[in-house]
Design a protein around this motif. Structure first.
Motif, PDB file in Angstrom:
ATOM      1  N   LEU A   1       0.841  -1.210   0.000  1.00  0.00           N
ATOM      2  CA  LEU A   1       0.000   0.000   0.000  1.00  0.00           C
ATOM      3  C   LEU A   1       0.872   1.254   0.000  1.00  0.00           C
ATOM      4  N   GLY A   2       1.918   1.238   0.823  1.00  0.00           N
ATOM      5  CA  GLY A   2       2.829   2.373   0.877  1.00  0.00           C
ATOM      6  C   GLY A   2       3.552   2.609  -0.438  1.00  0.00           C
ATOM      7  N   LEU A   3       3.967   1.520  -1.089  1.00  0.00           N
ATOM      8  CA  LEU A   3       4.636   1.656  -2.386  1.00  0.00           C
ATOM      9  C   LEU A   3       3.704   2.269  -3.423  1.00  0.00           C
TER      10      LEU A   3
ATOM     11  N   GLU B   1      18.584   2.996   8.264  1.00  0.00           N
ATOM     12  CA  GLU B   1      18.382   3.248   9.692  1.00  0.00           C
ATOM     13  C   GLU B   1      16.911   3.201  10.102  1.00  0.00           C
ATOM     14  N   TYR B   2      15.967   3.189   9.133  1.00  0.00           N
ATOM     15  CA  TYR B   2      14.560   3.208   9.539  1.00  0.00           C
ATOM     16  C   TYR B   2      13.904   1.853   9.739  1.00  0.00           C
ATOM     17  N   PRO B   3      14.100   0.795   9.156  1.00  0.00           N
ATOM     18  CA  PRO B   3      14.480   0.422   7.794  1.00  0.00           C
ATOM     19  C   PRO B   3      13.270   0.565   6.858  1.00  0.00           C
ATOM     20  N   ALA B   4      13.385   1.465   5.916  1.00  0.00           N
ATOM     21  CA  ALA B   4      12.232   1.755   5.056  1.00  0.00           C
ATOM     22  C   ALA B   4      12.660   2.461   3.780  1.00  0.00           C
ATOM     23  N   LEU B   5      11.816   2.346   2.788  1.00  0.00           N
ATOM     24  CA  LEU B   5      11.899   3.216   1.615  1.00  0.00           C
ATOM     25  C   LEU B   5      11.229   4.515   2.013  1.00  0.00           C
ATOM     26  N   VAL B   6      11.875   5.630   1.752  1.00  0.00           N
ATOM     27  CA  VAL B   6      11.299   6.922   2.114  1.00  0.00           C
ATOM     28  C   VAL B   6      11.031   7.709   0.842  1.00  0.00           C
ATOM     29  N   PHE B   7       9.783   8.088   0.661  1.00  0.00           N
ATOM     30  CA  PHE B   7       9.391   8.966  -0.434  1.00  0.00           C
ATOM     31  C   PHE B   7       9.373  10.387   0.127  1.00  0.00           C
ATOM     32  N   HIS B   8      10.337  11.200  -0.272  1.00  0.00           N
ATOM     33  CA  HIS B   8      10.406  12.603   0.146  1.00  0.00           C
ATOM     34  C   HIS B   8       9.703  13.468  -0.894  1.00  0.00           C
TER      35      HIS B   8
ATOM     36  N   LEU C   1       3.540   3.374   6.123  1.00  0.00           N
ATOM     37  CA  LEU C   1       2.752   2.203   5.734  1.00  0.00           C
ATOM     38  C   LEU C   1       3.725   1.051   5.550  1.00  0.00           C
ATOM     39  N   GLY C   2       3.783   0.170   6.526  1.00  0.00           N
ATOM     40  CA  GLY C   2       4.732  -0.943   6.484  1.00  0.00           C
ATOM     41  C   GLY C   2       6.163  -0.434   6.512  1.00  0.00           C
ATOM     42  N   ASN C   3       6.956  -0.852   5.538  1.00  0.00           N
ATOM     43  CA  ASN C   3       8.348  -0.411   5.445  1.00  0.00           C
ATOM     44  C   ASN C   3       8.490   0.730   4.437  1.00  0.00           C
ATOM     45  N   VAL C   4       7.473   1.584   4.377  1.00  0.00           N
ATOM     46  CA  VAL C   4       7.489   2.762   3.511  1.00  0.00           C
ATOM     47  C   VAL C   4       7.088   3.972   4.348  1.00  0.00           C
ATOM     48  N   ILE C   5       7.864   5.039   4.220  1.00  0.00           N
ATOM     49  CA  ILE C   5       7.527   6.311   4.861  1.00  0.00           C
ATOM     50  C   ILE C   5       7.282   7.321   3.747  1.00  0.00           C
ATOM     51  N   ILE C   6       6.122   7.939   3.769  1.00  0.00           N
ATOM     52  CA  ILE C   6       5.767   8.960   2.795  1.00  0.00           C
ATOM     53  C   ILE C   6       5.860  10.293   3.513  1.00  0.00           C
ATOM     54  N   HIS C   7       6.683  11.196   2.970  1.00  0.00           N
ATOM     55  CA  HIS C   7       7.016  12.432   3.671  1.00  0.00           C
ATOM     56  C   HIS C   7       6.859  13.613   2.724  1.00  0.00           C
ATOM     57  N   THR C   8       6.201  14.653   3.188  1.00  0.00           N
ATOM     58  CA  THR C   8       5.997  15.824   2.338  1.00  0.00           C
ATOM     59  C   THR C   8       7.229  16.711   2.259  1.00  0.00           C
ATOM     60  N   GLY C   9       8.137  16.569   3.213  1.00  0.00           N
ATOM     61  CA  GLY C   9       9.337  17.396   3.227  1.00  0.00           C
ATOM     62  C   GLY C   9      10.512  16.728   2.536  1.00  0.00           C
ATOM     63  N   ASP C  10      11.696  17.301   2.760  1.00  0.00           N
ATOM     64  CA  ASP C  10      12.904  16.792   2.110  1.00  0.00           C
ATOM     65  C   ASP C  10      13.809  16.000   3.035  1.00  0.00           C
ATOM     66  N   ASP C  11      13.570  16.051   4.337  1.00  0.00           N
ATOM     67  CA  ASP C  11      14.465  15.395   5.278  1.00  0.00           C
ATOM     68  C   ASP C  11      13.685  15.024   6.534  1.00  0.00           C
TER      69      ASP C  11
ATOM     70  N   HIS D   1       6.978   3.680  14.097  1.00  0.00           N
ATOM     71  CA  HIS D   1       5.836   3.127  13.365  1.00  0.00           C
ATOM     72  C   HIS D   1       6.256   1.968  12.462  1.00  0.00           C
ATOM     73  N   VAL D   2       7.428   2.071  11.837  1.00  0.00           N
ATOM     74  CA  VAL D   2       7.918   0.955  11.016  1.00  0.00           C
ATOM     75  C   VAL D   2       8.023  -0.296  11.885  1.00  0.00           C
ATOM     76  N   TYR D   3       8.590  -0.166  13.076  1.00  0.00           N
ATOM     77  CA  TYR D   3       8.730  -1.311  13.973  1.00  0.00           C
ATOM     78  C   TYR D   3       7.368  -1.831  14.427  1.00  0.00           C
ATOM     79  N   GLN D   4       6.415  -0.922  14.668  1.00  0.00           N
ATOM     80  CA  GLN D   4       5.068  -1.346  15.046  1.00  0.00           C
ATOM     81  C   GLN D   4       4.439  -2.175  13.925  1.00  0.00           C
ATOM     82  N   TYR D   5       4.591  -1.706  12.702  1.00  0.00           N
ATOM     83  CA  TYR D   5       4.076  -2.463  11.555  1.00  0.00           C
ATOM     84  C   TYR D   5       4.751  -3.825  11.457  1.00  0.00           C
ATOM     85  N   MET D   6       6.054  -3.874  11.652  1.00  0.00           N
ATOM     86  CA  MET D   6       6.776  -5.137  11.529  1.00  0.00           C
ATOM     87  C   MET D   6       6.355  -6.127  12.618  1.00  0.00           C
ATOM     88  N   ALA D   7       5.962  -5.617  13.767  1.00  0.00           N
ATOM     89  CA  ALA D   7       5.515  -6.497  14.854  1.00  0.00           C
ATOM     90  C   ALA D   7       4.084  -6.985  14.635  1.00  0.00           C
TER      91      ALA D   7
END
Length: 140
Positions: free
Chosen positions: A22-24, A42-49, A61-71, A100-106
């Motif tokens: 879903l995150g992808l 370090e997150y471990p995730a794909l980050v969409f900036h 969403l799972g191992n994906v972080i969707i971020h509106t900023g640049d960092d 949250h990534v860890y919560q999803y993984m658990a």
């Protein structure tokens, strides 16, 4: 990284794969509009900036972080602080999202229904408070 922790990460990533998909999909929708993606170990995730929609901030969403900023290395207020319940020092947004990534993984596919049952995006949500505690202490 030890073999044991690598195995735990792989099992957790497999368990939350439906959420990651879903995150992808959501993250890739922003690519034609200026979003860019990076693997962040370090997150471990794909980050969409630079995701072009939403009120600002980040969504995991799972191992994906969707971020509106640049960092993700920016300070943010805890949910309790914003709600006026206490005065917390700012936390690092990336640390909050890592929790949250860890919560999803658990919890895998159980995470989203449980998250919504606990109140969604609000100070009442135990998952948000736990992510804030993790961002403050690195524990939990």
């Amino acid at each position: 990284m030890s073999r044991r922790s690598l195995a735990g990460l792989l099992v957790g990533a497999a368990w939350t794969l439906p959420n990651t998909l879903l995150g992808l999909l959501a993250g890739m929708a922003g690519l034609p509009f200026g979003a860019h993606v990076h693997w962040r170990r370090e997150y471990p995730a794909l980050v969409f900036h630079g995701w072009p929609w939403g009120p600002g901030g980040a969504l995991t969403l799972g191992n994906v972080i969707i971020h509106t900023g640049d960092d993700l290395d920016v300070p943010c207020l805890t949910y309790a602080h914003r709600a006026g319940r206490c005065v917390d020092p700012p936390v690092r947004l990336g640390d909050h999202e890592r929790a949250h990534v860890y919560q999803y993984m658990a919890l895998g596919p159980l995470f989203l229904p449980l998250y919504l049952l606990c109140g969604g995006v609000s100070v009442r949500n135990r998952f948000e408070r736990a992510a804030d505690r993790y961002a403050m202490s690195g524990e939990g």
